[in-house]
Scaffold this motif. Structure first.
Motif, PDB file in Angstrom:
ATOM      1  N   ALA A 154      41.711  73.174  47.167  1.00  0.00           N
ATOM      2  CA  ALA A 154      40.672  73.635  46.324  1.00  0.00           C
ATOM      3  C   ALA A 154      39.682  72.890  45.654  1.00  0.00           C
ATOM      4  N   LEU A 155      40.351  71.687  45.247  1.00  0.00           N
ATOM      5  CA  LEU A 155      39.491  70.590  45.184  1.00  0.00           C
ATOM      6  C   LEU A 155      38.760  70.189  46.130  1.00  0.00           C
ATOM      7  N   ASN A 156      39.411  69.526  47.223  1.00  0.00           N
ATOM      8  CA  ASN A 156      38.750  68.974  48.234  1.00  0.00           C
ATOM      9  C   ASN A 156      37.671  69.963  49.091  1.00  0.00           C
ATOM     10  N   MET A 214      43.530  51.752  41.615  1.00  0.00           N
ATOM     11  CA  MET A 214      43.377  52.951  42.833  1.00  0.00           C
ATOM     12  C   MET A 214      42.271  52.764  43.346  1.00  0.00           C
ATOM     13  N   LYS A 215      41.854  53.446  44.489  1.00  0.00           N
ATOM     14  CA  LYS A 215      40.767  53.464  45.451  1.00  0.00           C
ATOM     15  C   LYS A 215      39.595  54.003  44.412  1.00  0.00           C
ATOM     16  N   ASN A 216      38.539  54.037  44.654  1.00  0.00           N
ATOM     17  CA  ASN A 216      37.475  54.771  44.050  1.00  0.00           C
ATOM     18  C   ASN A 216      37.361  56.050  44.737  1.00  0.00           C
ATOM     19  N   GLY A 217      37.125  57.190  43.760  1.00  0.00           N
ATOM     20  CA  GLY A 217      37.304  58.464  44.216  1.00  0.00           C
ATOM     21  C   GLY A 217      38.658  59.088  44.683  1.00  0.00           C
ATOM     22  N   VAL A 218      39.649  58.632  44.282  1.00  0.00           N
ATOM     23  CA  VAL A 218      40.874  58.814  44.644  1.00  0.00           C
ATOM     24  C   VAL A 218      41.385  60.404  43.937  1.00  0.00           C
ATOM     25  N   GLY A 225      33.573  57.990  37.805  1.00  0.00           N
ATOM     26  CA  GLY A 225      33.555  58.196  39.142  1.00  0.00           C
ATOM     27  C   GLY A 225      34.671  57.386  39.807  1.00  0.00           C
ATOM     28  N   LYS A 226      35.400  56.713  38.967  1.00  0.00           N
ATOM     29  CA  LYS A 226      36.589  55.929  39.711  1.00  0.00           C
ATOM     30  C   LYS A 226      37.810  57.049  40.072  1.00  0.00           C
ATOM     31  N   LEU A 227      37.940  58.177  39.414  1.00  0.00           N
ATOM     32  CA  LEU A 227      38.759  59.104  39.903  1.00  0.00           C
ATOM     33  C   LEU A 227      37.742  60.364  40.390  1.00  0.00           C
ATOM     34  N   GLY A 228      38.031  60.573  41.737  1.00  0.00           N
ATOM     35  CA  GLY A 228      37.086  61.587  42.152  1.00  0.00           C
ATOM     36  C   GLY A 228      37.455  63.040  41.892  1.00  0.00           C
TER      37      GLY A 228
END
Length: 334
Positions: A113-115, A219-223, A246-249
């Motif tokens: 749903a998010l993706n 964490m990766k950017n946008g995780v 934006g660090k968490l996507g």
């Protein structure tokens, strides 16, 4: 055994009655348990509750006064129960583990749903707006999903994403070798390499705020972050800050840090709304569901069956085994 079931939902009544088979004298009420309603438990042996019920020390004191010896919760969540206060009176506590299949499938639901921007897309379509701008998602195939904790839900979650062609990383101190279809790694490696992180730590770990400002920085950017486990695992303020930067996507959650007294209720006119939760719900890359990960027909039937089984065992003077959630965490001994 005489029991009172607080916060009873309409869809539970028939299931509990069917599972009970008139073995126990059960009173079903829709009222949540709190200091105002605790007197309804007078003369009972057990209370059966949900995660929104108040089982703080003052309520436990009153329950003991009324003769309550047992507390059974219709779910895995026991953080709303003051287990130390219950232990003072020798009260036994039992839980009902969530259906691992149902919760794992909800993890996938939140991820998709998010993706695929599903909420945004459906809202547009309902307004007869079929513009595709801003609706681009990504393939799950080839992505890395990291599972923090490897309980039963984590195991089923790993299988689902493995079958979708994802690389699955797991961190769990109880594991000594790679689980099937996954790779055992340390927590920092999981943070650094995962495109999606899903939490699966059971209550007995007694860990809070494993996701905080420091861990997010690794964490990766946008995780994408998914939490169907326990609200207290997230430092919600830090998560909100990371989403806004934006660090968490993305954030998908079925639990919330301060959910007690909030979830399962319909109160749109409430004078108080948790400001952090309110801000989270306004973000387009956030989906928060009302603790419904295990809300499936099969799961509800199992919850009713296990709830009655807990009462059966107590009446027979037996331990409830793996369902035990007493203050000394005796569940870990079974």
């Amino acid at each position: 055994m005489k029991a009172i079931v607080y916060s009873t939902k309409t869809f539970e009544k028939e299931l509990l009655a069917k599972a009970n088979l008139k073995k126990h004298d059960i009173t079903l009420i829709s009222n949540p348990l709190n200091i105002q309603t605790v007197s309804y438990a007078e003369g009972k042996d057990a209370v059966v509750v949900l995660s929104n019920d108040d089982l703080s020390a003052p309520v436990i004191d009153r329950l003991a006064k009324y003769g309550i010896k047992y507390i059974s919760t219709r779910g895995a969540y026991v953080e709303n129960i003051n287990r130390r206060a219950a232990a003072k009176y020798g009260m036994k506590i039992a839980r009902v583990p969530s259906s691992p299949e149902a919760v794992a499938e909800h993890v996938l639901t939140l991820v998709l749903a998010l993706n695929r921007k599903l909420v945004k897309a459906v809202k547009r379509s309902s307004d007869f707006d079929f513009n595709l701008d801003g609706l681009t998602g990504f393939n799950l195939h080839g992505k890395t999903i990291g599972l923090i904790g490897y309980d039963c839900v984590g195991e089923y979650t790993a299988k689902i994403f493995n079958n979708l062609g994802c690389r699955v990383l797991v961190t769990d101190e109880s594991l000594k070798a790679d689980p099937q279809g996954a790779q055992l790694v340390d927590l920092d490696t999981l943070y650094q390499e995962s495109d999606i992180i899903s939490l699966h730590l059971p209550f007995k770990n007694n860990i809070n705020y494993i996701i905080n400002r420091e861990s997010i920085s690794k964490m990766k950017n946008g995780v994408m972050l998914i939490n169907t486990s326990r609200g207290g695992l997230l430092d919600t303020s830090s998560v909100l800050e990371a989403l806004k930067s934006g660090k968490l996507g993305y954030l998908g959650a079925d639990v919330y840090e301060n959910e007690s007294g909030l979830l399962f209720e319909n109160d749109p006119g409430s004078s108080f709304r948790d400001p952090i939760l309110q801000e989270l719900l306004q973000l387009p890359n956030v989906i928060i569901t009302p603790h419904l990960a295990s809300l499936t027909k099969e799961s509800l039937e199992e919850i009713a069956r296990q709830t009655i089984k807990n009462l059966d065992n107590w009446q027979a003077g037996k331990c409830v085994g793996k369902a035990c959630a007493c203050a000394n965490d005796c569940a870990t001994k079974h």
